[in-house]
Design an enzyme around this catalytic site. Sequence first.
Site: not given
Length: 378
Positions: A110, A113, A115-116
């Site tokens: 995403y 996101c 973390f992404c």
Amino acid sequence: MAAACARALCKVGWNISASPAARRPGTVSYLVGNVTAHGSRRTYGTGGPEVRSKLLSSLRAGRGRVLGCAFLLGGGLGLYHTVKFTAQQHLAEEETKVSGGGLKLTLYQYKTCPFCSKVRAFLDYHGLPYEIVEVNPVMRQEIKWSAYRKVPILMVDGELQLNDSSVIISSLKTYLINKDKSVSEILRCYPELKSVNDSGKEVTEYSNRYWLMLSEAETLEVYPEKGMQKEEMKWRQWADDWLVHLISPNVYRTTGEALASFDYIVREGKFGTYEGFFAKYVGAAAMFFIAKRLKSRHNLQDDVRQDLYKAVNSWVAAIGKKRKFMGGDEPNLADLAVFGVLRVMEGLQAFDDMMENTKVKFWYRRMERASLNHEGRV
């Protein structure tokens, strides 16, 4: 193969040119003069019998030297193209080493996101080419093939699946430093640990997620000063365990900010027309209330901006005035993690307030340039 052919042509050409027939005086000049005198049309056999007869006689007389020159020329050209091809191949191999050893990377994500975003920051900084598959956060059809239902997921060469942003970063960084081991071999050093939390839900953790699997000599090269490795690991974990949890309460702080955040999420994400409409309005309302719960869960102040400012200023203070980055003159993995988390707020009120009310601006701009210019490429 090509080089051998070139050498053979040169040798044959030299032998022919050194033969008695090749040493007859005037043969080459006579042949060239004959062709010139009769024009290009006649050299292709369109002249009369007399012209053809003279031409054939000239060819018989001068064939030794002409063939020798031809072989020498052919051998030289062959050798030139061989050297050129070898140089191009060498450059291609060097480029392959630079681009992660020829790994084919596909990131399922995403865009908004954190973390992404951490994984993208790492890949961009190191100049590793990768493809992005934007996952629909409602249906998640793009990762229906995976038992792991979270993002990011990084696929290596279409076969090896890496989960968890910190494991992805640690394993790839290890690979870039030590290519004696494959990514799959390195990944075994980060085993999954499944457990059940207090709510009865199964959770997956990963051992060693902040460690690089290096030899003692490699570790000293990457972390030449005492305490550098522990400092990097500490702040990487801080980014995951604390900084990430400040994002949602800040970007969904008010109903207006929640709506603006979901407008951004819908524009940047992968939503259908109706999904986007409901996500924007229903999702914004839901996240406004969820953000309140998160504020309570993490014991944040009523004005959650103050927690964000405090966290960011703590990060800047840890870097200090003598370093450009926590890694020194170059970003380390902690720099990339914090930058990746903060970057997801760009374009939102929380980001503007952070840049205006903290000391993070200069570090953040340096990180932007380092990422954009792929300064970590080796």
